[in-house]
Write an enzyme that holds these catalytic residues in place. Structure first.
Site, PDB file in Angstrom:
ATOM      1  N   TYR A 218      64.754  57.561  50.051  1.00 11.24           N
ATOM      2  CA  TYR A 218      64.680  58.581  51.129  1.00 11.24           C
ATOM      3  C   TYR A 218      63.001  58.097  51.530  1.00 11.24           C
ATOM      4  O   TYR A 218      61.915  57.324  50.966  1.00 11.24           O
ATOM      5  CB  TYR A 218      64.129  59.637  50.743  1.00 11.24           C
ATOM      6  CG  TYR A 218      63.705  60.865  51.540  1.00 11.24           C
ATOM      7  CD1 TYR A 218      64.039  61.719  52.234  1.00 11.24           C
ATOM      8  CD2 TYR A 218      62.475  61.899  51.403  1.00 11.24           C
ATOM      9  CE1 TYR A 218      63.407  62.459  53.459  1.00 11.24           C
ATOM     10  CE2 TYR A 218      61.466  62.185  52.016  1.00 11.24           C
ATOM     11  CZ  TYR A 218      62.488  62.814  52.776  1.00 11.24           C
ATOM     12  OH  TYR A 218      62.014  63.671  53.937  1.00 11.24           O
TER      13      TYR A 218
ATOM     14  N   CYS B  73      53.774  70.878  55.939  1.00 11.76           N
ATOM     15  CA  CYS B  73      54.371  70.193  54.977  1.00 11.76           C
ATOM     16  C   CYS B  73      55.079  71.734  54.579  1.00 11.76           C
ATOM     17  O   CYS B  73      54.320  72.808  54.308  1.00 11.76           O
ATOM     18  CB  CYS B  73      53.731  70.373  53.653  1.00 11.76           C
ATOM     19  SG  CYS B  73      54.492  70.862  52.226  1.00 11.76           S
TER      20      CYS B  73
ATOM     21  N   GLU C 191      63.212  68.859  62.201  1.00 11.50           N
ATOM     22  CA  GLU C 191      62.482  69.570  61.663  1.00 11.50           C
ATOM     23  C   GLU C 191      62.768  71.134  62.990  1.00 11.50           C
ATOM     24  O   GLU C 191      61.682  70.247  63.892  1.00 11.50           O
ATOM     25  CB  GLU C 191      61.783  69.778  60.382  1.00 11.50           C
ATOM     26  CG  GLU C 191      59.782  69.408  61.276  1.00 11.50           C
ATOM     27  CD  GLU C 191      59.767  68.867  60.332  1.00 11.50           C
ATOM     28  OE1 GLU C 191      60.344  68.494  59.239  1.00 11.50           O
ATOM     29  OE2 GLU C 191      58.167  69.280  60.578  1.00 11.50           O
TER      30      GLU C 191
ATOM     31  N   ASP D  43      62.157  60.626  56.904  1.00  7.67           N
ATOM     32  CA  ASP D  43      61.625  62.009  57.972  1.00  7.67           C
ATOM     33  C   ASP D  43      61.268  61.669  59.028  1.00  7.67           C
ATOM     34  O   ASP D  43      59.954  61.036  59.119  1.00  7.67           O
ATOM     35  CB  ASP D  43      60.431  62.457  56.254  1.00  7.67           C
ATOM     36  CG  ASP D  43      59.883  63.527  56.725  1.00  7.67           C
ATOM     37  OD1 ASP D  43      60.277  64.458  58.073  1.00  7.67           O
ATOM     38  OD2 ASP D  43      58.645  63.943  55.948  1.00  7.67           O
TER      39      ASP D  43
ATOM     40  N   ASP E 116      60.124  63.736  61.158  1.00  8.07           N
ATOM     41  CA  ASP E 116      59.260  65.640  61.501  1.00  8.07           C
ATOM     42  C   ASP E 116      59.907  66.591  62.579  1.00  8.07           C
ATOM     43  O   ASP E 116      60.999  66.590  62.639  1.00  8.07           O
ATOM     44  CB  ASP E 116      57.730  65.050  61.724  1.00  8.07           C
ATOM     45  CG  ASP E 116      56.995  64.583  60.451  1.00  8.07           C
ATOM     46  OD1 ASP E 116      57.400  65.706  59.586  1.00  8.07           O
ATOM     47  OD2 ASP E 116      56.410  63.842  60.670  1.00  8.07           O
TER      48      ASP E 116
ATOM     49  N   GLU F 157      64.566  73.681  53.602  1.00  4.62           N
ATOM     50  CA  GLU F 157      63.637  73.642  53.804  1.00  4.62           C
ATOM     51  C   GLU F 157      63.096  74.910  52.818  1.00  4.62           C
ATOM     52  O   GLU F 157      62.545  75.963  53.014  1.00  4.62           O
ATOM     53  CB  GLU F 157      62.932  73.246  54.439  1.00  4.62           C
ATOM     54  CG  GLU F 157      61.251  73.161  53.899  1.00  4.62           C
ATOM     55  CD  GLU F 157      60.870  72.073  52.827  1.00  4.62           C
ATOM     56  OE1 GLU F 157      61.822  71.769  51.730  1.00  4.62           O
ATOM     57  OE2 GLU F 157      59.914  71.022  53.061  1.00  4.62           O
TER      58      GLU F 157
ATOM     59  N   ASN G   7      65.773  69.539  48.930  1.00  5.70           N
ATOM     60  CA  ASN G   7      64.611  69.196  48.739  1.00  5.70           C
ATOM     61  C   ASN G   7      63.644  69.310  47.047  1.00  5.70           C
ATOM     62  O   ASN G   7      62.968  70.537  46.585  1.00  5.70           O
ATOM     63  CB  ASN G   7      63.654  69.294  49.987  1.00  5.70           C
ATOM     64  CG  ASN G   7      62.459  68.884  49.547  1.00  5.70           C
ATOM     65  OD1 ASN G   7      61.821  68.075  48.635  1.00  5.70           O
ATOM     66  ND2 ASN G   7      61.523  68.977  50.594  1.00  5.70           N
TER      67      ASN G   7
ATOM     68  N   ARG H 229      66.866  70.076  60.116  1.00  6.88           N
ATOM     69  CA  ARG H 229      66.180  71.101  59.224  1.00  6.88           C
ATOM     70  C   ARG H 229      65.586  71.934  59.699  1.00  6.88           C
ATOM     71  O   ARG H 229      64.803  71.933  60.176  1.00  6.88           O
ATOM     72  CB  ARG H 229      64.604  69.922  58.423  1.00  6.88           C
ATOM     73  CG  ARG H 229      63.571  70.924  57.757  1.00  6.88           C
ATOM     74  CD  ARG H 229      62.434  69.706  57.264  1.00  6.88           C
ATOM     75  NE  ARG H 229      61.427  70.232  57.049  1.00  6.88           N
ATOM     76  CZ  ARG H 229      59.399  69.854  55.953  1.00  6.88           C
ATOM     77  NH1 ARG H 229      60.119  68.555  55.559  1.00  6.88           N
ATOM     78  NH2 ARG H 229      59.203  70.408  56.479  1.00  6.88           N
TER      79      ARG H 229
ATOM     80  N   ASP I 249      50.014  65.986  55.587  1.00  9.55           N
ATOM     81  CA  ASP I 249      51.045  65.532  56.329  1.00  9.55           C
ATOM     82  C   ASP I 249      51.471  66.795  57.678  1.00  9.55           C
ATOM     83  O   ASP I 249      51.718  67.905  57.656  1.00  9.55           O
ATOM     84  CB  ASP I 249      52.231  65.881  55.436  1.00  9.55           C
ATOM     85  CG  ASP I 249      53.918  66.013  55.723  1.00  9.55           C
ATOM     86  OD1 ASP I 249      53.915  65.245  57.310  1.00  9.55           O
ATOM     87  OD2 ASP I 249      54.703  66.003  54.715  1.00  9.55           O
TER      88      ASP I 249
ATOM     89  N   HIS J   1      65.918  62.803  59.479  1.00 11.62           N
ATOM     90  CA  HIS J   1      66.389  64.638  59.798  1.00 11.62           C
ATOM     91  C   HIS J   1      64.802  64.858  60.929  1.00 11.62           C
ATOM     92  O   HIS J   1      63.895  64.108  60.630  1.00 11.62           O
ATOM     93  CB  HIS J   1      65.915  65.516  58.044  1.00 11.62           C
ATOM     94  CG  HIS J   1      64.502  65.129  57.666  1.00 11.62           C
ATOM     95  ND1 HIS J   1      63.481  65.670  57.651  1.00 11.62           N
ATOM     96  CD2 HIS J   1      64.560  64.254  56.745  1.00 11.62           C
ATOM     97  CE1 HIS J   1      62.484  65.029  56.914  1.00 11.62           C
ATOM     98  NE2 HIS J   1      63.008  64.645  55.977  1.00 11.62           N
TER      99      HIS J   1
HETATM  100  C1  LIG Z   1      59.792  66.166  52.583  1.00  9.15           C
HETATM  101  C2  LIG Z   1      58.528  66.125  53.024  1.00  9.15           C
HETATM  102  O1  LIG Z   1      59.357  66.726  54.160  1.00  9.15           O
HETATM  103  C3  LIG Z   1      58.303  65.055  53.278  1.00  9.15           C
HETATM  104  O2  LIG Z   1      57.551  64.773  53.801  1.00  9.15           O
HETATM  105  O3  LIG Z   1      58.786  64.068  51.937  1.00  9.15           O
HETATM  106  C4  LIG Z   1      57.652  66.954  52.029  1.00  9.15           C
HETATM  107  C5  LIG Z   1      57.667  66.874  51.141  1.00  9.15           C
HETATM  108  C6  LIG Z   1      56.335  67.717  50.286  1.00  9.15           C
HETATM  109  O4  LIG Z   1      55.390  67.238  51.030  1.00  9.15           O
HETATM  110  O5  LIG Z   1      55.698  68.182  49.013  1.00  9.15           O
HETATM  111  C7  LIG Z   1      57.930  68.192  53.022  1.00  9.15           C
HETATM  112  O6  LIG Z   1      58.893  69.256  52.056  1.00  9.15           O
HETATM  113  O7  LIG Z   1      57.709  69.035  53.493  1.00  9.15           O
HETATM  114 MG   LIG Z   2      57.921  65.363  55.976  1.00  9.37          MG
END
Ligand SMILES: C[C@](O)(C(=O)O)[C@H](CC(=O)O)C(=O)O
Ligand SMILES: [Mg+2]
Length: 312
Positions: free
Chosen positions: A51, A129, A121, A92, A94, A194, A216, A164, A65, A119
């Site tokens: 991943y 996040c 979202e 990812d 986004d 999620e 996740n 997602r 993030d 993925h």
């Molecule tokens: C899965 C996720 O989108 C990621 O960017 O790895 C994050 C992980 C995290 O911040 O713990 C998310 O769950 O948004």
């Molecule tokens: Mg992410």
């Protein structure tokens, strides 16, 4: 020397393997790789896939993030990681890096980067996040447009498009299930549920939809850390451990740096380090000798062997 500098499994084969894994009845475990070297380790240990996390990519650049990274940065890192592994890479993407047409372009760029799936979202921009409060989702119809655009841009029919939904933490699990159904109808191959809280919520989701599901298992978030076997019994098809390797490495790095700052030496840390010989093994150093011993003639005997952590 095939497979030495870059893995020789074609992207199409990796994508087919990802799809086959999703319908195999065995949960597909995809740990996050914070760099290509970690992807090699993930493959060696025997996981089904790798991943590439947006949270990790942002953190790696010293950023939170919140959607600051660009398609070029994310796909570039994804390509470096995909290049060294025979495993499928899920990345990812986004919110797709823009409006639906940009989400479509994102798919083509990720395909060119050798990625097996991405993925998208349903959060609004700027995204958060998924395990933090204060996030918001776009209307279902807008996410459906995002997904339809992505699906229509796919050139390899095996490229996996994962949708997602972040709605469970905002409008509840029932609303997230309704969205998941709409996303599957729009062509999503896999649904990323999620920030569900408990096993019971994972069970409820599984009972309500018939597309493959991804869990996740990120640490210090909203979800209980459910073991892979339990997720498999519930009927989940894939699980990611997105930030785990970065958290492990950063924790160790911080401890080590503090010890050097305090004692002036790393001599007491050698047992907690990856040995030079193990690193070289992972990199397949010796096969580079065979590749061209006129250019390169590395031997492990060059190791001075100082310190108790160094066995050779
Ligand atoms: C899965 C996720 O989108 C990621 O960017 O790895 C994050 C992980 C995290 O911040 O713990 C998310 O769950 O948004
Ligand atoms: Mg992410």
């Amino acid at each position: 020397m095939s497979g030495l500098i870059a893995a020789d499994t074609p992207a199409s084969t990796k994508r087919a393997a990802f799809r086959a894994g999703l319908t195999s009845g065995t949960i597909q475990q995809f740990p996050g790789a914070f760099n290509p070297l970690t992807a090699k380790l993930i493959q060696e240990i025997g996981f089904e896939g790798v991943y590439v996390s947006g949270a990790v990519l942002s953190a790696d650049l010293g950023l939170p993030d919140i959607g600051l990274t660009t398609l070029t940065e994310v796909s570039g890192r994804g390509q470096q990681i995909a290049r060294v592994t025979d495993l499928p890479v899920l990345i990812d993407a986004d919110t797709g890096f823009g409006e639906p047409m940009s989400a479509a372009r994102t798919v083509t760029v990720m395909e060119d980067a050798g990625i097996a799936g991405l993925h998208l979202e349903d959060q609004v921009n700027p995204k958060r996040c998924g395990h933090l409060d204060g996030k918001a989702v776009v209307p279902t119809g807008e996410m459906v447009r995002r997904l339809r655009a992505a699906v229509s841009a796919r050139r390899d029919p095996d490229f996996v498009i994962c949708a997602r939904t972040d709605a469970a933490g905002i409008d509840g699990v029932d609303a997230a299930i309704e969205r998941a159904k709409a996303y599957a109808d729009a062509g999503a191959d896999l649904i990323f549920t999620e920030a569900l809280h408990t096993e019971a919520e994972f069970e409820k989701f599984r009972a309500a939809v018939d597309v493959p599901l991804l869990a996740n298992m990120t640490e210090f978030g909203k979800s209980e850390l459910v073991p892979a076997k339990t997720l498999e019994q519930i009927g989940y098809n894939a699980v990611i451990y997105p930030v785990t390797t970065l958290r492990l490495a950063m924790f160790a790095a911080e401890q080590g740096l503090r010890e050097i700052a305090e004692t002036g030496t790393q001599a007491g840390l050698l047992d907690r380090m990856q040995h030079r010989s193990r690193l070289y093994e992972l990199l397949d150093y010796e096969r580079y000798n065979e590749f061209d011993s006129g250019i390169f003639n590395f031997t492990l005997r060059a190791d001075t062997g100082q310190g108790k952590g160094q066995q050779r």
